[in-house]
Design a protein around this motif. Structure first.
Motif, PDB file in Angstrom:
ATOM      1  N   LEU A 122       0.557  -1.015   0.390  1.00 39.81           N
ATOM      2  CA  LEU A 122      -0.142  -0.088  -0.159  1.00 39.81           C
ATOM      3  C   LEU A 122       0.623   0.582  -0.416  1.00 39.81           C
ATOM      4  O   LEU A 122       0.510   2.726  -1.009  1.00 39.81           O
ATOM      5  N   TRP A 123       1.943   1.250   0.076  1.00 40.23           N
ATOM      6  CA  TRP A 123       2.611   2.548   0.847  1.00 40.23           C
ATOM      7  C   TRP A 123       3.569   2.899  -0.885  1.00 40.23           C
ATOM      8  O   TRP A 123       3.775   3.715  -0.725  1.00 40.23           O
ATOM      9  N   VAL A 124       4.120   1.430  -0.820  1.00 39.21           N
ATOM     10  CA  VAL A 124       4.318   1.781  -2.767  1.00 39.21           C
ATOM     11  C   VAL A 124       3.231   2.562  -3.303  1.00 39.21           C
ATOM     12  O   VAL A 124       3.810   3.393  -4.040  1.00 39.21           O
ATOM     13  N   VAL A 125       1.832   2.162  -3.465  1.00 33.79           N
ATOM     14  CA  VAL A 125       1.621   2.314  -4.450  1.00 33.79           C
ATOM     15  C   VAL A 125       0.939   4.063  -3.949  1.00 33.79           C
ATOM     16  O   VAL A 125       1.272   5.162  -4.791  1.00 33.79           O
ATOM     17  N   LEU A 126       0.385   3.907  -2.821  1.00 32.08           N
ATOM     18  CA  LEU A 126       0.220   5.716  -2.450  1.00 32.08           C
ATOM     19  C   LEU A 126       1.671   7.101  -2.679  1.00 32.08           C
ATOM     20  O   LEU A 126       1.765   7.683  -3.237  1.00 32.08           O
ATOM     21  N   ALA A 127       3.130   6.278  -2.556  1.00 31.87           N
ATOM     22  CA  ALA A 127       4.358   6.991  -3.098  1.00 31.87           C
ATOM     23  C   ALA A 127       4.436   7.634  -4.668  1.00 31.87           C
ATOM     24  O   ALA A 127       4.640   8.311  -4.912  1.00 31.87           O
TER      25      ALA A 127
END
Length: 416
Positions: free
Chosen positions: A99-104
């Motif tokens: 999720l954090w890679v997607v958000l970044a």
């Protein structure tokens, strides 16, 4: 009627590819998030990440668009977001997509989008004859809707379950191709005023904000757009939870959700192509207010009647109303704002219009977590209706007859 020209053809082709990438990413990122978490707050962060850059960089993007060659800015911005998403794709192929890679990735691609889109709206009047601006905007809106919704949404719904990395890998390729296509546009796309003495960036930004605030109709339109986008971001930030999954109210699959967005795009293409003719029959003011009112009321249909089949015709009408209004709003701004101020005033306008979206998306997630999805969906409709009321109040005294016997929105407010 003069032709739109070769340069506009390259601009339109680039727009089609970049918006196809936007569509895959816009629908695919929330669906990826839903596959990773069922938290409304975390899911809504994808919408906040996509729109937060407008709040942070819109004014700077506009000032730079008025100083430099607008086409070159678009080329560099498209190549930049292609590179960002290529890195995310590599991480996905290595099994590191979370999720954090997607958000970044969505956040950084959003930064580049601010510069690309600000320059795109400013470069269009330089690429087509003045009398063809509305027609050109109609075609651009059609390309945007076809890419964003008609093609991008079902592609996202399909690949998110088959190959999650393709949700970011496909857009990476499309943004790169869109940037290269812009190299086919001939000539310089830098305003004559940009070649004069260089002033501070802050002074340029302040000048644009003062101009926007001094224009009654533009000011009202900007505030209304901010309210509409705030409410829409809150609504769509959690709507996927209302619509998709076994525990949702509608119970759609990811692919069915993508098809719903395709239905919206079908309507939007039609709305963008008929906007000029409809406004000629009913007047620009009536068309704008009517379209926004219909769009606002349609927010209630999935709330009161959460039936899968009913979502599709609702989405079609939603698309018609939204696209018709967008063509009128964008064309009016391009005609009202002086060329040397267009980038900056457009960005000041869009700071209000787009800058409210991350706030709406984040707040929608928090409210849904605390009070439930119904409160967010119904509350968003109420805010949309208030925004329509503001525009109606600004136009009320002047909307009495069709365009053939009354001034257009542009003529009414040209001197204000």
């Amino acid at each position: 009627m003069p032709r739109l020209g070769r340069s506009f053809g390259f601009l339109l082709s680039s727009t089609a590819l970049s918006n196809l990438a936007d569509g895959v990413l816009k629908v695919g990122a929330p669906l990826l998030a839903v596959s990773m978490t069922r938290s409304p707050t975390l899911v809504s962060l994808t919408g906040a990440a996509a729109t937060l850059p407008w709040l942070l960089f819109a004014l700077h993007a506009g000032a730079i668009a008025d100083r430099l060659d607008r086409r070159r800015i678009m080329v560099l911005a498209n190549l930049a977001r292609s590179a960002v998403l290529a890195v995310a794709t590599g991480l996905g192929l290595l099994g590191l997509l979370n999720l954090w890679v997607v958000l970044a990735a969505v956040l950084l691609a959003g930064v580049a989008e601010v510069f690309a889109d600000t320059s795109a709206q400013s470069v269009l009047p330089m690429a087509v004859p003045p009398e063809r601006i509305t027609a050109a905007n109609g075609r651009v809106q059609s390309a945007q809707m076809i890419g964003n919704e008609f093609a991008g949404a079902p592609i996202a719904g399909l690949v998110v379950t088959l190959l999650p990395a393709a949700v970011v890998g496909g857009p990476a390729l499309l943004y790169g191709a869109a940037g290269l296509l812009l190299l086919g546009m001939r000539g310089s796309y830098r305003t004559p005023a940009a070649r004069g003495p260089r002033r501070s960036l802050l002074r340029d930004i302040v000048e644009a904000q003062r101009y926007l605030w001094s224009q009654r109709f533009l000011r009202t339109l900007a505030v209304s757009a901010g309210m509409l986008n705030f409410a829409s971001a809150a609504y769509w930030g959690v709507f996927v939870l209302w619509a998709v999954g076994d525990g949702s109210r509608i119970g759609m699959s990811p692919s069915a959700y993508g098809l719903m967005m395709t239905a919206l795009a079908v309507g939007a293409v039609a709305g963008s192509l008929i906007s000029e003719r409809v406004s000629g029959l009913f007047g620009e003011g009536r068309t704008l207010v009517g379209a926004w009112l219909v769009s606002a009321l349609l927010h209630l249909v999935p709330v009161f009647w959460p039936v899968a089949w009913l979502v599709y015709p609702t989405a079609v009408v939603w698309g018609v109303a939204g696209a018709a209004a967008n063509v009128l709003v964008i064309s009016t701004r391009q005609r009202l704002i002086p060329a040397e101020l267009l980038g900056r005033v457009n960005s000041a306008y869009r700071l209000i219009g787009m800058g409210s979206m991350p706030v709406g998306a984040a707040l929608g997630g928090v409210v849904a977590e605390l009070a439930g999805l119904t409160v967010v969906l119904a509350g968003a409709t109420g805010v949309c209706l208030m925004a329509v009321g503001l525009v109606w109040r600004a136009l009320h005294d002047r909307i009495s007859h069709p365009l053939t016997s009354t001034p257009s929105v542009l003529d009414t407010f040209r001197s204000r």
